[in-house]
Design a protein around this motif. Structure first.
Motif, short mmCIF file in Angstrom:
data_model
loop_
_atom_site.label_atom_id
_atom_site.label_comp_id
_atom_site.label_asym_id
_atom_site.label_seq_id
_atom_site.Cartn_x
_atom_site.Cartn_y
_atom_site.Cartn_z
N ASN B 7 40.35 -63.57 64.10
CA ASN B 7 41.70 -63.78 64.66
C ASN B 7 41.83 -65.11 65.37
O ASN B 7 42.92 -65.64 65.50
CB ASN B 7 42.05 -62.66 65.66
N THR B 8 40.72 -65.62 65.88
CA THR B 8 40.78 -66.89 66.62
C THR B 8 39.55 -67.72 66.31
O THR B 8 38.51 -67.19 65.92
CB THR B 8 40.82 -66.66 68.16
N ILE B 9 39.72 -69.03 66.50
CA ILE B 9 38.59 -69.96 66.41
C ILE B 9 38.59 -70.78 67.69
O ILE B 9 39.63 -71.31 68.09
CB ILE B 9 38.72 -70.88 65.18
N GLN B 10 37.41 -70.88 68.28
CA GLN B 10 37.31 -71.60 69.55
C GLN B 10 36.11 -72.52 69.51
O GLN B 10 35.07 -72.19 68.95
CB GLN B 10 37.15 -70.58 70.69
N HIS B 11 36.26 -73.72 70.09
CA HIS B 11 35.13 -74.66 70.17
C HIS B 11 34.06 -74.08 71.09
O HIS B 11 34.40 -73.40 72.08
CB HIS B 11 35.65 -76.00 70.72
N THR B 12 32.81 -74.39 70.77
CA THR B 12 31.70 -73.83 71.56
C THR B 12 31.75 -74.28 73.02
O THR B 12 31.31 -73.55 73.92
CB THR B 12 30.34 -74.25 70.98
N GLY B 13 32.32 -75.47 73.26
CA GLY B 13 32.37 -75.96 74.64
C GLY B 13 33.69 -75.68 75.32
O GLY B 13 33.90 -76.05 76.47
N GLY B 14 34.64 -75.07 74.58
CA GLY B 14 35.97 -74.86 75.12
C GLY B 14 36.11 -73.52 75.81
O GLY B 14 35.25 -72.63 75.67
N SER B 15 37.21 -73.37 76.55
CA SER B 15 37.46 -72.11 77.23
C SER B 15 38.68 -71.40 76.66
O SER B 15 39.00 -70.29 77.09
CB SER B 15 37.66 -72.35 78.74
N ALA B 16 39.40 -72.06 75.75
CA ALA B 16 40.59 -71.44 75.16
C ALA B 16 40.52 -71.60 73.64
O ALA B 16 39.79 -72.45 73.11
CB ALA B 16 41.85 -72.11 75.71
N ASP B 17 41.30 -70.76 72.97
CA ASP B 17 41.31 -70.79 71.51
C ASP B 17 41.92 -72.09 70.98
O ASP B 17 42.89 -72.61 71.53
CB ASP B 17 42.14 -69.62 70.97
N ASN B 18 41.33 -72.60 69.92
CA ASN B 18 41.91 -73.76 69.24
C ASN B 18 42.91 -73.31 68.18
O ASN B 18 43.98 -73.88 68.02
CB ASN B 18 40.82 -74.59 68.55
N ILE B 19 42.55 -72.29 67.42
CA ILE B 19 43.37 -71.82 66.31
C ILE B 19 43.52 -70.31 66.41
O ILE B 19 42.55 -69.59 66.68
CB ILE B 19 42.74 -72.20 64.96
N THR B 20 44.73 -69.84 66.22
CA THR B 20 44.99 -68.41 66.24
C THR B 20 45.60 -67.99 64.91
O THR B 20 46.46 -68.69 64.37
CB THR B 20 45.99 -68.07 67.37
N LEU B 21 45.12 -66.86 64.37
CA LEU B 21 45.64 -66.33 63.12
C LEU B 21 46.29 -64.98 63.40
O LEU B 21 45.78 -64.21 64.22
CB LEU B 21 44.51 -66.14 62.10
N ASP B 22 47.45 -64.69 62.76
CA ASP B 22 48.01 -63.36 62.92
C ASP B 22 48.09 -62.66 61.56
O ASP B 22 47.80 -63.26 60.52
CB ASP B 22 49.36 -63.40 63.65
#
Lengths: 60, 435
Positions: B7-22
């Motif tokens: 459902n989501t893709i997030q960078h390993t160093g990030g704290s929030a989602d980069n890409i969201t799929l519905d």
């Protein structure tokens, strides 16, 4: 001498017509010939002058 | 073939989602997206922020929300056209047109020079944007800061042009945007005002400040933009009368101001004179102070687009709806210029019709300079000189001219045809139907 004067009249078929313009003399040979047209702002200014109690000079 | 389900893709160093799929096949990219190759978008694309394209953009369907042509409600905003004169000393109480077409100058007392000047490449800003002229008010005499004083440049816009512009002027969420270049020799807060005339008059004043909100620097061209909302109290008739008036104020005395009016809002003008807060009047008291304007555009919408440059001929034709020169003999080295064919109505009393190149706003006033032998009538292998001219019947598109008072030459008889020329370099015929 009044600021405005009625324009000269034409005689058509033996009948003298009314003036169709009023003439404002600006001096040095410059005149404004103003038609009696309600949306002409020079005519509107002339009407205000008349409303203020003034009368244009008679035509020649 | 494998399938990644998430459902989501997030960078390993990030704290929030980069890409969201519905589950409706939508993809939301939270940050910036960089496409190094070709990207094909088959559905609708909505950019809620600014869209910056560094390369060429090809658009197969283009639907701007505001007009791209004829969008400038101001005529002669580049100050190209000066049919009357390129300069004038304007003295005493004056509210009239002396120089640049469509731009009225008003002063209450003293003497100013108004003029069309040329821009040069050293006029950084407007020159690079394609402007070559500007209008200047020169405070020749130091007109003073009397309470009744004013010095301003106005343009009155025909009501039907406003009514049919696309601006929903009664809605506070519908805007017009004014943009212009200004330069003054005195650093002070200047004021511009938009007035309405129909119904209960309203006015929207604002202080002319740079993009940082600061007072203009002296002798520096500054681009000003101002977005103005509609107002439920505004009335604009769909007719040939005055719709909006734009005023640039170099000086405005305290007879016309007080703290009961407000900047940056619509005020009811009514019969009162207290239109906005008092204005600094250093310009008025500074002899030889200058006030320069060019590139004036008033358009529907919330964005100041680039100035709509028009050709000289296009701009001239727009101006001729309000003023046009039939003959200015001084434009010709001989002082001779053709005017019209005539026919003798009575002895030494001839009439001719002039067809106007542009239909005027109203039946026009004839503005003429005439004196002894200013007009020469040719007929039957001879000529006679007339002293006088008068307007007879007229419409918005044709005027009848009457020449009379022969001073020299051969008389012209009733029924004789002929033609009339100017016969003095001072001879002049203009037609005006200004607002």
């Amino acid at each position: 001498m009044a600021l405005y004067k009625f324009g000269r009249k034409k005689t058509v078929d033996g009948v003298e017509q009314d003036s169709v313009v009023v003439v404002k003399d600006l001096g040095n040979g410059r005149t404004l010939c103003i038609p009696f047209a309600n949306d002409n702002t020079d005519y509107q200014e002339y009407l205000k002058w008349v409303e203020a109690g003034n009368t244009a000079e008679a035509a020649d | 073939m494998s399938k990644l389900k998430t459902n989501t893709i997030q960078h390993t160093g990030g704290s929030a989602d980069n890409i969201t799929l519905d589950n409706s096949q939508n993809v939301t990219i939270e940050g910036n997206a960089t496409v190094d190759g070709t990207s094909t978008l088959t559905g609708n694309v909505t950019a809620s922020g600014n869209l910056t394209v560094s390369g060429t953009t090809t658009i197969s369907g283009y639907h701007p929300t505001t007009s791209r042509s004829n969008r400038n409600l101001i005529i002669n905003g580049g100050f190209q056209i000066a049919q009357r004169s390129v300069s004038n000393n304007t003295a005493g109480s004056q509210s009239t047109y002396h120089t640049l077409d469509r731009w009225m100058t008003q002063i209450q007392a003293g003497t100013i020079s108004e003029m069309r000047n040329d821009l040069t490449s050293s006029d950084t800003g407007p020159w690079q944007k394609g402007f070559r002229n500007y209008m200047r008010l020169l405070n020749q005499s130091g007109i003073g800061a009397g309470s009744a004083q004013y010095a301003e440049i106005d343009q009155r816009i025909e009501a039907q042009n406003v009514a049919q512009s696309g601006w929903d002027y009664t809605s506070s969420s519908s805007n017009i945007t004014l943009s212009f270049w200004i330069r003054a020799s005195v650093a002070q807060a200047y004021v511009a005002v938009i007035y309405t005339s129909d119904g209960t008059g309203r006015h929207y004043p604002f202080e002319i400040k740079d993009s940082g909100g600061s007072t203009l620097s002296a002798n520096t061209w500054t681009k000003i933009t101002k977005t103005i909302p509609g107002n439920s109290g505004i009335t604009v008739n769909n007719d040939t009368g005055r719709g909006l008036t734009l005023s640039f104020l170099a000086a405005y005395g305290t007879n016309w101001t007080s703290n009961s009016g407000s900047f940056d809002s619509w005020n009811t003008t009514g019969g009162g004179n207290d239109r906005f807060p008092d204005m600094t009047n250093t310009w008025a008291t500074t002899t030889n102070a200058t006030f320069d304007i060019t590139g004036v555009q008033l358009e529907v919408g919330s964005v100041a687009t680039d100035f709509e440059h028009r050709s000289y001929g296009d701009e001239l034709a727009r101006c001729q709806r309000y003023y046009q020169v039939v003959v200015r003999a001084s434009d010709y080295s001989s002082g001779i210029a053709p005017i019209c064919n005539v026919i003798g109505y009575q002895t030494n009393n001839v009439f001719g019709v002039v067809d106007l190149p542009v239909t005027m706003r109203s039946e026009p006033t004839l503005d003429a300079v005439s004196s002894t032998a200013y007009w020469k009538c040719f007929r039957n292998a001879g000529s006679g000189d007339f002293n006088s001219i008068q307007l007879d019947q007229c419409s918005n598109s044709h005027v009848e001219l009457n020449f009379y008072g022969v001073s020299s030459g051969t008389s012209i008889d009733a029924d004789q045809p002929g033609w009339v020329r100017s016969n003095s370099s001072s001879a002049f015929i203009g037609l005006q139907s200004e607002l």
